[in-house]
Design a protein around this motif. Structure first.
Motif, short mmCIF file in Angstrom:
data_model
loop_
_atom_site.label_atom_id
_atom_site.label_comp_id
_atom_site.label_asym_id
_atom_site.label_seq_id
_atom_site.Cartn_x
_atom_site.Cartn_y
_atom_site.Cartn_z
N PHE A 538 -40.42 -86.37 22.42
CA PHE A 538 -40.57 -85.99 21.02
C PHE A 538 -39.31 -86.40 20.26
O PHE A 538 -38.20 -86.12 20.70
CB PHE A 538 -40.75 -84.49 20.89
N ASN A 539 -39.52 -87.02 19.12
CA ASN A 539 -38.39 -87.38 18.26
C ASN A 539 -38.85 -87.32 16.80
O ASN A 539 -39.74 -88.08 16.41
CB ASN A 539 -37.87 -88.78 18.60
N GLY A 540 -38.24 -86.42 16.04
CA GLY A 540 -38.61 -86.30 14.64
C GLY A 540 -39.91 -85.55 14.44
O GLY A 540 -40.82 -86.04 13.75
N VAL A 541 -40.05 -84.37 15.03
CA VAL A 541 -41.24 -83.54 14.88
C VAL A 541 -40.86 -82.31 14.06
O VAL A 541 -39.90 -81.62 14.39
CB VAL A 541 -41.82 -83.13 16.25
N ARG A 542 -41.64 -82.04 13.02
CA ARG A 542 -41.38 -80.91 12.13
C ARG A 542 -42.51 -79.89 12.29
O ARG A 542 -43.67 -80.19 11.97
CB ARG A 542 -41.27 -81.40 10.69
N PHE A 561 -36.83 -83.53 23.91
CA PHE A 561 -36.98 -83.10 22.52
C PHE A 561 -35.73 -83.50 21.75
O PHE A 561 -34.62 -83.06 22.07
CB PHE A 561 -37.16 -81.59 22.45
N THR A 562 -35.91 -84.32 20.73
CA THR A 562 -34.82 -84.74 19.85
C THR A 562 -35.30 -84.60 18.41
O THR A 562 -36.42 -85.01 18.08
CB THR A 562 -34.43 -86.20 20.12
N ARG A 587 -32.85 -81.65 26.11
CA ARG A 587 -32.59 -81.42 24.69
C ARG A 587 -31.64 -82.48 24.14
O ARG A 587 -30.49 -82.57 24.56
CB ARG A 587 -32.02 -80.03 24.47
N GLY A 588 -32.14 -83.26 23.20
CA GLY A 588 -31.30 -84.19 22.50
C GLY A 588 -30.69 -83.54 21.27
O GLY A 588 -30.68 -82.31 21.13
N ALA A 589 -30.23 -84.34 20.34
CA ALA A 589 -29.59 -83.82 19.13
C ALA A 589 -30.63 -83.41 18.11
O ALA A 589 -31.78 -83.87 18.12
CB ALA A 589 -28.68 -84.89 18.54
N GLY A 590 -30.23 -82.53 17.21
CA GLY A 590 -31.02 -82.24 16.03
C GLY A 590 -32.13 -81.23 16.18
O GLY A 590 -32.97 -81.10 15.28
N GLY A 593 -34.55 -74.01 15.60
CA GLY A 593 -35.63 -73.11 15.24
C GLY A 593 -36.59 -72.75 16.33
O GLY A 593 -37.45 -71.88 16.13
N TRP A 594 -36.49 -73.37 17.50
CA TRP A 594 -37.48 -73.11 18.55
C TRP A 594 -36.89 -72.98 19.94
O TRP A 594 -37.57 -72.48 20.86
CB TRP A 594 -38.50 -74.25 18.60
N ASP A 595 -35.65 -73.43 20.15
CA ASP A 595 -35.13 -73.57 21.52
C ASP A 595 -34.20 -72.44 21.92
O ASP A 595 -33.24 -72.64 22.65
CB ASP A 595 -34.46 -74.93 21.71
#
Length: 769
Positions: A538-542, A561-562, A587-590, A593-595
């Motif tokens: 995942f990269n860039g998921v809102r 997840f990033t 866990r990547g950067a950025g 709210g969920w982790d």
């Protein structure tokens, strides 16, 4: 049909805080003890998402935003209720003479396409009733509404019998041309007059379009009327259509369907020929069993069928409207079918009241499906089945579909190198908005899925239904889901707006999810369930609002997840009863709210929040637990488990989640089966309580099992000899087993079950007293 940029839309409003009224007897009750405890979030139109979804030539107006003296219903999210099955989860009900809903046009229009519901009747055969239409204050006739094609009952594949209960698929649609073009600012009113005989009318939405006049006949064409077809008279034109297709193909010309309504009651086989109409509002082909099929048509319930692949087929600019009122899976009652490859194109079509809009059987290569409207189907909107490649599916609308909106099903042979781009899927009744079942190197991009209903979510990737396992790289990019995901009626827990399922085998092919918006999800936003799922990125998921969790983990595996950001989560960031390390998150950067800490416990009710409009209704306050194990006397709650086998959708973690509505089930007919829980350290054990779901649908059964214990997880000693234990719904469907000694690992060995050929366990509870 010429694709045009979407006109401006009515602005979305904040949440309308309205208690759903008790409607006439025709309206399904909306009491939802397992539903939300707070006002639903503000609706958003699936056509208001910039640069995503289908470009359509109409302007959609939601009834609840229009002027009305009727009853605004919703918001609500439960299938089988009029508000829950409405676009945006709200609608307007008109009960009684003089009740109306009135739309103000924002663009010129000369047509209406109305999504509505009227009560069922005649033992499930349906009722038909008019509803008066007013244009700028003057009555302009009426629209004919019917429940004939709506109102499904019972369990899959559903029926017309109200006695089976569980009503759903409550809506249908109808459309009509106005006698004149109305300008922006004009009023279009639907009103109950004295001659309008339905007990009530529920209006969901209306699409208003400026329809072009009928197109002219192409110079190089063969008209179906030249071979005996006569429009608007109800006589059977099937033979004339066959003759026109044969003549056009022999002469290298097109088949022309002029304006009018033609009756066809069979499949018209097409190969190396183009069939064109004057526009789908003008040229209509209708009838029982109507369809246009390429070669390679499967048999219909064991009868007929043919082989081969059609090439260079064109189906353009006409409507196919069937008469299907029951789903029969073996029956070929689809609007378009067979194998259409070799540069074939399907465009500008309107498909309604068939079983499936487009069910295409491969293998074949090379097809474009563009700019079509597929509505009111009793199964899938579109399915690419078996070994289909290099298909472009774009700018199509799928609405009120009774199974997957768009599906790629790689049964036996992999669908591959297909692109699903810029489509809009609204209110699929069952299953998913867009689903990839196996296959390789497929792309799903820039689509919008809204208001899913049952047994599915918005976007789904799964090794399921005997599909070729996922391989290559699957790309999900720049998609948006709105109010997607469901409380699954079978599992009785939430299904994600975006979810992954490896029940038929480990999922190892790479999956990239990028630049994606999961908005106002009904339960969790992202879900992993069944089997082992790895190589997901995942990269860039809102995640903008979710009733329960940002991520729900119900199977082992791994994902990265990033830049995954979540806001407005109803319960917690992560649900996880798998135990430490069972699902590895990189866990990547950025991320935000969920982790945080995960939650494990009974399935909570969702909580919906609208960040722009504070709720003003009375709500129930509930405390969210965010520790990894919910405290209590049950020592097994939330602890790691292993099972000798698992049936898809019923993983071992279900037996330690504190919820008797979920359960573990082993594979069938492979006794003995084992279930082991790791308590984390050696503890004194005095009692084990085993439970099955308490519902009376679970008949009494006896499971034969033994209990053993271990300090190290490798050497086990028997604690309780093999004995038959009776589980009876009349007494709570549970048994209590006395135990003596201390153990870290406790194992059940099940050797028989009189109620089902597998081991079953809803809760494994361990007590020290």
């Amino acid at each position: 049909m010429r694709l045009t940029p979407h006109p401006r839309r009515l602005p979305a409003l904040g949440a309308i805080v309205t208690t759903a009224a008790l409607l006439a007897a025709a309206v399904v009750a909306s009491a939802d003890p397992a539903g939300p405890i707070s006002v639903a979030a503000a609706p958003g139109s699936p056509f208001d998402v910039p640069d995503r979804g289908a470009d359509v030539p109409f302007v959609e107006h939601e009834a609840e935003l229009a002027a009305t003296n009727g009853t605004r219903i919703g918001p609500g999210r439960r299938q089988g209720t009029l508000e829950g099955e409405a676009s945006g989860r709200r609608a307007v009900t008109l009960s009684g003479q003089g009740r109306y809903v009135e739309f103000t046009l924002t663009e010129p229009a000369n047509s209406i396409d109305l999504r509505y519901s009227v009560p069922d009747g005649n033992g499930g055969a349906g009722i038909t009733a008019p509803l008066s239409l007013y244009l700028n204050g003057q009555k302009s006739g009426s629209l004919t509404l019917t429940s004939r094609y709506a109102w499904r009952y019972g369990s899959y594949p559903y029926s017309n019998d109200p006695g089976q209960g569980r009503p759903h698929h409550l809506y249908d649609s109808t459309r009509a041309l106005f006698p004149t073009t109305l300008q922006a600012g004009a009023k279009v009113r639907l009103q109950v007059d004295a001659g309008d005989t339905a007990p009530s009318y529920t209006v969901d939405l209306a699409d208003f379009e400026l329809v072009a006049p009928p197109a002219g006949r192409p110079a190089n064409s063969v008209s179906v009327t030249e071979h005996g077809a006569t429009p608007n008279d109800g006589t059977n034109d099937s033979a004339a259509f066959d003759a026109a297709v044969a003549a056009a193909r022999a002469a290298g010309r097109e088949v022309w369907i002029p304006a009018g309504r033609f009756t066809v009651t069979k499949h018209i086989t097409v190969d190396r020929v183009t069939v064109r109409g004057a526009g789908h509002w003008h040229s209509v082909v209708t009838g029982d069993r109507v369809g246009f099929y390429g070669l390679g048509e499967p048999s219909s319930c064991g009868q007929g069928g043919n082989s081969g692949v059609s090439t260079r087929v064109g189906l353009h600019d006409f409507a196919i409207i069937g008469e299907v009122t029951n789903r029969v899976d073996c029956d070929q009652t689809n609007a378009i079918g067979g194998a259409l490859g070799g540069g074939s194109v399907v465009s500008g079509m309107f498909l309604q009241h068939t079983k499936v809009g487009l069910w295409l059987d491969g293998p074949f290569d090379g097809l474009t499906i563009r700019g079509n409207r597929v509505v009111d189907q009793l199964a899938d909107g579109m399915n690419l089945h078996r070994g289909i490649s290099n298909v472009l599916v774009e700018h199509n609308l799928f609405r009120n579909i009774s199974d997957d909106g768009i599906a790629l099903w790689s049964e036996q042979q992999a669908d591959h190198s297909n692109t699903i781009r810029r489509n809009t899927v609204v209110v699929p009744m069952k299953a998913n908005g867009i689903a990839l079942y196996g296959g390789r190197d497929n792309v799903v991009t820039e689509n919008v899925v809204a208001d899913t209903q049952d047994q599915g979510g918005g976007l789904h990737v799964g090794n399921r239904f005997s599909s070729v396992p996922l391989s290559g790289t699957t790309t999900l990019s720049r998609n948006t889901t709105l109010r997607a995901g469901v409380l699954d009626s079978n599992w009785q827990f939430g299904v994600g707006a975006l979810w992954f399922d490896a029940r038929d085998g480990a999922m190892t092919g790479r999956i990239d999810v990028t630049d994606t918006d999961l908005v106002d999800s009904n339960y969790e936003a992202i879900q992993f369930i069944s089997g082992t799922i790895t190589n997901v990125h995942f990269n860039g998921v809102r995640i903008n609002g979710a009733g329960t969790f940002g991520v729900q983990l119900q199977s082992p595996g791994s994902a990265s997840f990033t830049n995954v950001v979540a806001t407005g989560l109803g319960r917690a960031g992560v649900y996880n009863c798998l135990g430490e390390g069972a699902f590895q998150i990189t866990r990547g950067a950025g991320n935000s709210g969920w982790d945080g800490p995960s939650y494990c416990g009974a399935w909570p009710e969702p909580v919906y929040t609208d960040p722009t409009t504070p709720p003003t209704t009375t709500t129930t306050t509930t405390t969210t637990t965010t520790t990894s194990v919910v405290p209590g006397g049950n020592l097994a709650r939330g602890k790691p488990v292993t099972a000798s086998s698992t049936t898809g959708g019923f993983p071992g973690g279900n037996a330690v989640d504190g919820n008797t509505g979920t359960y573990w089930e082993s594979v069938n007919n492979q006794f003995p089966q084992t279930f082991t829980v790791d308590l984390g350290s050696a503890v004194p054990v005095r009692r084990i309580v085993l439970k099955l779901p308490p519902a009376t649908a679970w008949g009494a059964r006896t499971q034969t099992l033994s209990v053993s214990g271990s300090a190290n997880g490798s050497t086990y000693g028997q604690l309780v000899a093999s004995t038959g234990y009776r589980f009876d719904p009349a007494s709570g469907n549970q048994v209590s087993i006395p135990v003596t000694g201390s153990s870290r690992f406790l194992r059940l060995t099940v050797t028989g079950n009189t109620g089902w050929p597998a081991a079953q366990l809803a809760e494994f509870e361990v007590y020290a007293s």
